[in-house]
Structures are given as structure tokens and as C-alpha cells.
Design a protein around this motif. Structure first.
Motif, PDB file in Angstrom:
ATOM      1  N   ASP A 193      17.769 -11.904  15.494  1.00  0.00           N
ATOM      2  CA  ASP A 193      17.585 -10.596  16.118  1.00  0.00           C
ATOM      3  C   ASP A 193      16.169 -10.076  15.877  1.00  0.00           C
ATOM      4  O   ASP A 193      15.710  -9.984  14.736  1.00  0.00           O
ATOM      5  CB  ASP A 193      18.608  -9.610  15.558  1.00  0.00           C
ATOM      6  CG  ASP A 193      20.029 -10.016  15.922  1.00  0.00           C
ATOM      7  OD1 ASP A 193      20.365  -9.951  17.117  1.00  0.00           O
ATOM      8  OD2 ASP A 193      20.783 -10.422  15.020  1.00  0.00           O
ATOM      9  N   MET A 198      15.761 -13.156  19.971  1.00  0.00           N
ATOM     10  CA  MET A 198      16.295 -12.254  20.998  1.00  0.00           C
ATOM     11  C   MET A 198      15.896 -10.813  20.715  1.00  0.00           C
ATOM     12  O   MET A 198      15.852 -10.386  19.557  1.00  0.00           O
ATOM     13  CB  MET A 198      17.828 -12.346  21.050  1.00  0.00           C
ATOM     14  CG  MET A 198      18.367 -13.689  21.488  1.00  0.00           C
ATOM     15  SD  MET A 198      18.254 -13.952  23.276  1.00  0.00           S
ATOM     16  CE  MET A 198      18.859 -15.647  23.383  1.00  0.00           C
ATOM     17  N   THR A 249      17.064  -7.766  20.392  1.00  0.00           N
ATOM     18  CA  THR A 249      18.311  -7.022  20.209  1.00  0.00           C
ATOM     19  C   THR A 249      18.219  -5.905  19.176  1.00  0.00           C
ATOM     20  O   THR A 249      19.142  -5.092  19.066  1.00  0.00           O
ATOM     21  CB  THR A 249      19.436  -7.976  19.758  1.00  0.00           C
ATOM     22  OG1 THR A 249      18.976  -8.687  18.603  1.00  0.00           O
ATOM     23  CG2 THR A 249      19.799  -8.967  20.849  1.00  0.00           C
ATOM     24  N   GLU A 281      28.877  -6.102  20.355  1.00  0.00           N
ATOM     25  CA  GLU A 281      28.151  -7.371  20.508  1.00  0.00           C
ATOM     26  C   GLU A 281      28.575  -8.138  21.758  1.00  0.00           C
ATOM     27  O   GLU A 281      27.787  -8.888  22.326  1.00  0.00           O
ATOM     28  CB  GLU A 281      28.334  -8.219  19.252  1.00  0.00           C
ATOM     29  CG  GLU A 281      27.584  -7.644  18.059  1.00  0.00           C
ATOM     30  CD  GLU A 281      27.820  -8.395  16.765  1.00  0.00           C
ATOM     31  OE1 GLU A 281      26.974  -8.285  15.868  1.00  0.00           O
ATOM     32  OE2 GLU A 281      28.864  -9.080  16.640  1.00  0.00           O
ATOM     33  N   TYR A 296      21.345  -9.875  25.802  1.00  0.00           N
ATOM     34  CA  TYR A 296      20.631 -10.864  25.002  1.00  0.00           C
ATOM     35  C   TYR A 296      19.466 -11.411  25.817  1.00  0.00           C
ATOM     36  O   TYR A 296      19.653 -12.242  26.715  1.00  0.00           O
ATOM     37  CB  TYR A 296      21.576 -11.991  24.578  1.00  0.00           C
ATOM     38  CG  TYR A 296      22.674 -11.551  23.639  1.00  0.00           C
ATOM     39  CD1 TYR A 296      22.412 -11.316  22.291  1.00  0.00           C
ATOM     40  CD2 TYR A 296      23.978 -11.350  24.097  1.00  0.00           C
ATOM     41  CE1 TYR A 296      23.409 -10.895  21.423  1.00  0.00           C
ATOM     42  CE2 TYR A 296      24.983 -10.935  23.234  1.00  0.00           C
ATOM     43  CZ  TYR A 296      24.696 -10.709  21.900  1.00  0.00           C
ATOM     44  OH  TYR A 296      25.684 -10.294  21.045  1.00  0.00           O
ATOM     45  N   VAL A 343      26.479 -14.963  22.033  1.00  0.00           N
ATOM     46  CA  VAL A 343      25.129 -15.381  22.426  1.00  0.00           C
ATOM     47  C   VAL A 343      25.189 -16.679  23.223  1.00  0.00           C
ATOM     48  O   VAL A 343      24.535 -16.826  24.259  1.00  0.00           O
ATOM     49  CB  VAL A 343      24.231 -15.575  21.186  1.00  0.00           C
ATOM     50  CG1 VAL A 343      22.848 -16.069  21.606  1.00  0.00           C
ATOM     51  CG2 VAL A 343      24.103 -14.273  20.403  1.00  0.00           C
TER      52      VAL A 343
END
Length: 216
Positions: free
Chosen positions: A14, A18, A20, A77, A82, A116
Motif C-alpha cells: 500500500d 498500489m 491505496t 477492501e 486498486y 487485489v
């Protein structure tokens, strides 16, 4: 650098692979306001830690609250966006072409990573290993996860480069005795500059040669 061992690149997920972290900050700051209104920016404080560690430190004995947060986090989530950090895919391909071993080393659990993989099934092909929270006992800032990264590739810490964005992650990389590159995707450049060898905004201008120079 030990020329008898391979070079390894260890990526936090993270905020590094990605984009995020902004989403997580919103989620955990909301949790913080509900349970710890006296703590400012709860989301920043817990960055880089596994859910198990967060619960142990802040929600010990609060089983009902833990269950509620877990359910909310799992749903969050599933719905997250993503998107890759700019340049990271091309950088990984550059490393692959030069024989560098790569692992994603994350405090995220297998359930989150399954979300993901649904969004990006190609991720598993970009790296050699994905090490998740279930694979180590102590989370960042302890160095365990990155030391495991070196171990799975049969290499040594001085041959490893860690890519991190959080304070806990940067601390873990340094504690592991590895070269650390900080991404200022989560914290300002000035805030992390003294905690790593190099700060980059993303991977668009980064390359294998620039990474290798950090190991000289």
C-alpha cells in the motif's frame, strides 16, 4: 554488496505498489474518531502494522469491537480502488530483465490480497514472492518481514533494497540493515528524507541502474 548472492527488491504494497493509502487513512481515521477521539490522525499512527498488532495495542480485550472493525474493513477492501503507483510495473519489468529477485512484503492479510488479485491477476506474475501478514509474527517497525524477504531468496540484507512509504516501514527496512528507498506518496519528502537513502515520488524516473547504485 555480496557478489556471490542475488540482488533483491522488497516492495511494501500500500502506497508503494498500489495507490491505496489515502483510502486507508479515511477508513482508519473514521475508526479513530469513533473509539479514540482524543487521538489525531489515527490512520497515520497505525500505518504499516498488521491488523493483529493494531488490535493488540489499541483494542485489547475488545472482542465485539474487533469483530465489528474486521467486518467493516473486509467490506471496505472489497470496494477499494486498486491502482498502480505510476511507473511501478515498468520498473518491475526492468528488474526482471536484469535478474533481480522481487517480493511484495506487506502487512496486509491473505483475504485482502485476494481482493487485489481479482482486480489485478497479473500481479503474481510481476514478482517472485508475495509475503503477507500471516507469514511473520512481529509487524513493522520490526525487521522480521524484510529479513524473511532476504531469506526466501537466499541472499543477504546488504544485497536488498526496500521500497517503503510509511514511517514504520522505513524503520523496519533500516532495522533489517537494507538500503531503503522512500516513496513520498503518503508522507512529505521532508518528513522521510532522513530515514532512507533516497526519496522518489513514484517509479517513472527510476531504474535498475539507479537502484543498483544504492548497493555500491
Amino acid at each position: 554488496m555480496d557478489n556471490t548472492k542475488c540482488i533483491a527488491a522488497l516492495f511494501d504494497f500500500d502506497g508503494v505498489v498500489m495507490d491505496t493509502e489515502t483510502q486507508y487513512s479515511l477508513f482508519w481515521n473514521k475508526i479513530g474518531k469513533q473509539y479514540f477521539p482524543q487521538i489525531e490522525e489515527f490512520g497515520r499512527i497505525i500505518k504499516g502494522q498488521t491488523l493483529v498488532n493494531i488490535y493488540a495495542k489499541y483494542f485489547a480485550g475488545m472482542e465485539k469491537e474487533q469483530q465489528d472493525i474486521t467486518a467493516r474493513l473486509n467490506q471496505f477492501e472489497k470496494d477499494m480502488a486498486y491502482e498502480y503507483i505510476p511507473g511501478v510495473v515498468d520498473f518491475m519489468k526492468d528488474l526482471r530483465a536484469h535478474g533481480v529477485k522481487m517480493a511484495i512484503v506487506t502487512s496486509s492479510n491473505d483475504l485482502k490480497m485476494a481482493n487485489v488479485y481479482k482486480a489485478h491477476p497479473e500481479l503474481k506474475e510481476l514478482v517472485d514472492r508475495i509475503l503477507t501478514a500471516e507469514m511473520f509474527t512481529r509487524s513493522k517497525p520490526a525487521p522480521d518481514c524484510f529479513l524473511l524477504g532476504a531469506e526466501v531468496f537466499g541472499t543477504v540484507p546488504q544485497n536488498c533494497v526496500v521500497f517503503e512509504d510509511s514511517f514504520h516501514g522505513l524503520e523496519a527496512g533500516n532495522a533489517a540493515g537494507m538500503a531503503v528507498v522512500g516513496l513520498c506518496t503518503t508522507n512529505p519528502k521532508e518528513a522521510i528524507a532522513d530515514k532512507c537513502k533516497l526519496v522518489i515520488p513514484d517509479f517513472t524516473a527510476f531504474s535498475f541502474e539507479k537502484m543498483k547504485a544504492l548497493l555500491a
